[in-house]
Design a protein around this motif. Sequence first.
Motif, mmCIF file in Angstrom:
data_model
loop_
_atom_site.group_PDB
_atom_site.id
_atom_site.type_symbol
_atom_site.label_atom_id
_atom_site.label_comp_id
_atom_site.label_asym_id
_atom_site.label_seq_id
_atom_site.Cartn_x
_atom_site.Cartn_y
_atom_site.Cartn_z
ATOM 1 N N GLU A 113 5.237 3.062 2.176
ATOM 2 C CA GLU A 113 4.287 1.939 2.231
ATOM 3 C C GLU A 113 4.759 0.925 3.272
ATOM 4 O O GLU A 113 5.328 -0.124 2.948
ATOM 5 C CB GLU A 113 4.144 1.319 0.845
ATOM 6 C CG GLU A 113 3.534 2.284 -0.158
ATOM 7 C CD GLU A 113 3.495 1.735 -1.560
ATOM 8 O OE1 GLU A 113 3.823 0.547 -1.738
ATOM 9 O OE2 GLU A 113 3.161 2.503 -2.487
ATOM 10 N N LYS A 114 4.518 1.255 4.545
ATOM 11 C CA LYS A 114 4.933 0.411 5.654
ATOM 12 C C LYS A 114 3.729 0.028 6.494
ATOM 13 O O LYS A 114 2.704 0.709 6.485
ATOM 14 C CB LYS A 114 5.934 1.159 6.542
ATOM 15 C CG LYS A 114 7.313 1.356 5.954
ATOM 16 C CD LYS A 114 8.193 2.074 6.978
ATOM 17 C CE LYS A 114 9.657 1.857 6.707
ATOM 18 N NZ LYS A 114 10.484 2.423 7.794
ATOM 19 N N GLY A 132 0.940 0.002 4.246
ATOM 20 C CA GLY A 132 1.506 -0.731 3.123
ATOM 21 C C GLY A 132 0.597 -1.858 2.664
ATOM 22 O O GLY A 132 0.445 -2.100 1.460
ATOM 23 N N THR A 133 -0.039 -2.541 3.629
ATOM 24 C CA THR A 133 -0.977 -3.608 3.286
ATOM 25 C C THR A 133 -2.178 -3.060 2.526
ATOM 26 O O THR A 133 -2.620 -3.634 1.513
ATOM 27 C CB THR A 133 -1.446 -4.332 4.557
ATOM 28 O OG1 THR A 133 -0.315 -4.869 5.243
ATOM 29 C CG2 THR A 133 -2.413 -5.454 4.216
ATOM 30 N N VAL A 160 -2.374 -0.290 0.776
ATOM 31 C CA VAL A 160 -1.951 0.155 -0.551
ATOM 32 C C VAL A 160 -1.852 -1.030 -1.502
ATOM 33 O O VAL A 160 -2.271 -0.960 -2.664
ATOM 34 C CB VAL A 160 -0.602 0.895 -0.470
ATOM 35 C CG1 VAL A 160 -0.014 1.111 -1.870
ATOM 36 C CG2 VAL A 160 -0.786 2.243 0.217
ATOM 37 N N SER A 161 -1.324 -2.148 -1.017
ATOM 38 C CA SER A 161 -1.213 -3.350 -1.852
ATOM 39 C C SER A 161 -2.592 -3.833 -2.284
ATOM 40 O O SER A 161 -2.790 -4.223 -3.443
ATOM 41 C CB SER A 161 -0.481 -4.441 -1.070
ATOM 42 O OG SER A 161 -0.365 -5.616 -1.840
ATOM 43 N N VAL A 162 -3.556 -3.805 -1.366
ATOM 44 C CA VAL A 162 -4.929 -4.191 -1.713
ATOM 45 C C VAL A 162 -5.496 -3.241 -2.763
ATOM 46 O O VAL A 162 -6.116 -3.656 -3.745
ATOM 47 C CB VAL A 162 -5.811 -4.210 -0.454
ATOM 48 C CG1 VAL A 162 -7.283 -4.394 -0.822
ATOM 49 C CG2 VAL A 162 -5.371 -5.312 0.500
ATOM 50 N N GLN A 217 -3.971 -1.549 -4.928
ATOM 51 C CA GLN A 217 -3.292 -1.686 -6.212
ATOM 52 C C GLN A 217 -3.731 -2.927 -6.975
ATOM 53 O O GLN A 217 -3.811 -2.904 -8.209
ATOM 54 C CB GLN A 217 -1.779 -1.728 -5.987
ATOM 55 C CG GLN A 217 -0.970 -1.813 -7.266
ATOM 56 C CD GLN A 217 0.530 -1.809 -7.001
ATOM 57 O OE1 GLN A 217 0.967 -2.011 -5.871
ATOM 58 N NE2 GLN A 217 1.312 -1.571 -8.029
ATOM 59 N N ARG A 218 -4.046 -4.008 -6.258
ATOM 60 C CA ARG A 218 -4.239 -5.293 -6.931
ATOM 61 C C ARG A 218 -5.667 -5.824 -6.916
ATOM 62 O O ARG A 218 -6.054 -6.561 -7.816
ATOM 63 C CB ARG A 218 -3.312 -6.339 -6.295
ATOM 64 C CG ARG A 218 -1.831 -6.041 -6.480
ATOM 65 C CD ARG A 218 -0.965 -7.105 -5.846
ATOM 66 N NE ARG A 218 0.455 -6.890 -6.120
ATOM 67 C CZ ARG A 218 1.233 -6.116 -5.406
ATOM 68 N NH1 ARG A 218 0.733 -5.493 -4.339
ATOM 69 N NH2 ARG A 218 2.498 -5.950 -5.724
ATOM 70 N N ARG A 221 -3.965 6.962 -6.117
ATOM 71 C CA ARG A 221 -2.597 6.462 -6.183
ATOM 72 C C ARG A 221 -2.300 5.699 -7.469
ATOM 73 O O ARG A 221 -1.196 5.777 -7.996
ATOM 74 C CB ARG A 221 -2.329 5.563 -4.973
ATOM 75 C CG ARG A 221 -0.867 5.423 -4.598
ATOM 76 C CD ARG A 221 -0.731 4.720 -3.266
ATOM 77 N NE ARG A 221 0.648 4.584 -2.852
ATOM 78 C CZ ARG A 221 1.321 5.480 -2.141
ATOM 79 N NH1 ARG A 221 0.721 6.607 -1.776
ATOM 80 N NH2 ARG A 221 2.573 5.275 -1.792
ATOM 81 N N ARG A 244 1.168 9.249 -4.497
ATOM 82 C CA ARG A 244 2.599 9.061 -4.301
ATOM 83 C C ARG A 244 3.317 10.361 -4.003
ATOM 84 O O ARG A 244 4.479 10.367 -3.628
ATOM 85 C CB ARG A 244 3.232 8.398 -5.525
ATOM 86 C CG ARG A 244 2.774 6.967 -5.746
ATOM 87 C CD ARG A 244 3.563 6.321 -6.860
ATOM 88 N NE ARG A 244 3.058 4.999 -7.171
ATOM 89 C CZ ARG A 244 3.383 3.908 -6.520
ATOM 90 N NH1 ARG A 244 4.191 3.982 -5.496
ATOM 91 N NH2 ARG A 244 2.878 2.737 -6.870
#
Length: 435
Positions: A147-148, A152-153, A155-157, A159-160, A220, A286
């Motif tokens: 997650e780079k 990575g950005t 994936v963060s979106v 997830q949340r 994910r 993952r």
Amino acid sequence: MEPVKTVAVTGASGYVGEAVCRALTKRGIAVRALSRRDPGIAGTRFVAYDLRHELEPGLLAGVDAVIHAAAETSRGAEPDIEAEIAALHRLADAAEAASARLIFVSSQTARSDAPTGYGRLKASAERIVLDRLGAVVRPGQVYGGPEKGLWGTLVSVAQRAPAIPRFMPEPRVQPIHVDDLADALVLLACEARPRPRVYAIADPRSVAFSRFIQLVAISRFGRRPIRVPVPLAPIIWALRGVEKLGVRPAFVRRLASLNDLPALDSVADMAELIPYHRRFPDGASRGTFCHRGLIREGVVLLRYATGREPDRWLLRSYARAVSSVGEAGPLELSGLTRLLPRGLTLFDQPAARRRNGEQDALSRRIDLALLLAESSAQHVDGFLMSSHTPTRLAQILQLGLALPLEAVGRLADAVAGPWLDRVRPRPIEGSDHPA
């Protein structure tokens, strides 16, 4: 032609550079990892490298090819174009002195009139590399792996975020897994002299950007954020009005860049370099063997098959079995189906199976769940008539309750079979639109 023995990779500790280093070492090729940080990959020799500094003499001595994946990321969408172009000239000179072929990792946003300085920088760099008889690679939306960076950005979106803006008109992206991109770069590095042209490395089929993020969330994290329609043009106009007041948020330019993203004609290049690439969202999870999507699917299908909660062993067996036979990703099951697995009766009808054919994933996985349940010590008694009177009475009662539901399923299939086929659970599929 002598085989390639050593390849230098700039930005070796970055998202793409790290994947390229791994792909090279797997092929037994020595790697000179040029970056500010040691990527820590076995088989690489770390050499400190900074775009802003002069190159050490002999830095590329003995190198057969250079893959330039480094980029200054501290300034976001507005890099120091002059400094990066000067760094590229220094690297190209050194590669030419070492008789090493040069492969440059560009961007889908590369255009002389791009909304961001990043896109304009990549366009200028492409012209320099092509003038030096190097090869240019324009990747699509890179995903998968660590997650780079931008991945990575996103994936963060995924997830949340409880909701994802579905811009109208909807921007579309062409996914490419980071390991597939790395393989394409390695193949070009191993050629005697790649043709000096732009190679488009992306899935020829595009996917809506909001759908891309939603599928990452599903595969994910097992969550499904809603996609909220948002008119794009008024937002861009309003933000550009803010810019005229002297405030220049990078978000404006990034949004405009996404909106103006040109399609990549990648059919020929993908067929030449990586014809068997992953289809998104494969690789977005993952990557664990019994990943969460198949485990969640197993809960539903095994409850449907047995009427009971499956144990951990049976769920892992289901996930392994689906993965081992090369099936696609998890089925896209609705929230109602996950809550009431017996609702699968509507789709598990003889006529529906005949219409959907042998390639129907739902039918195959229901049969697999039944087979696993019948062979498990926990559930085998549910398929045999018990000699214990109370248990036998419970089995007869359960069968009596199942018969009306089966009758409802057959009636529903006879009345609304074609509509049920349209909403039939199928493996998650994201790339549904030609570029």
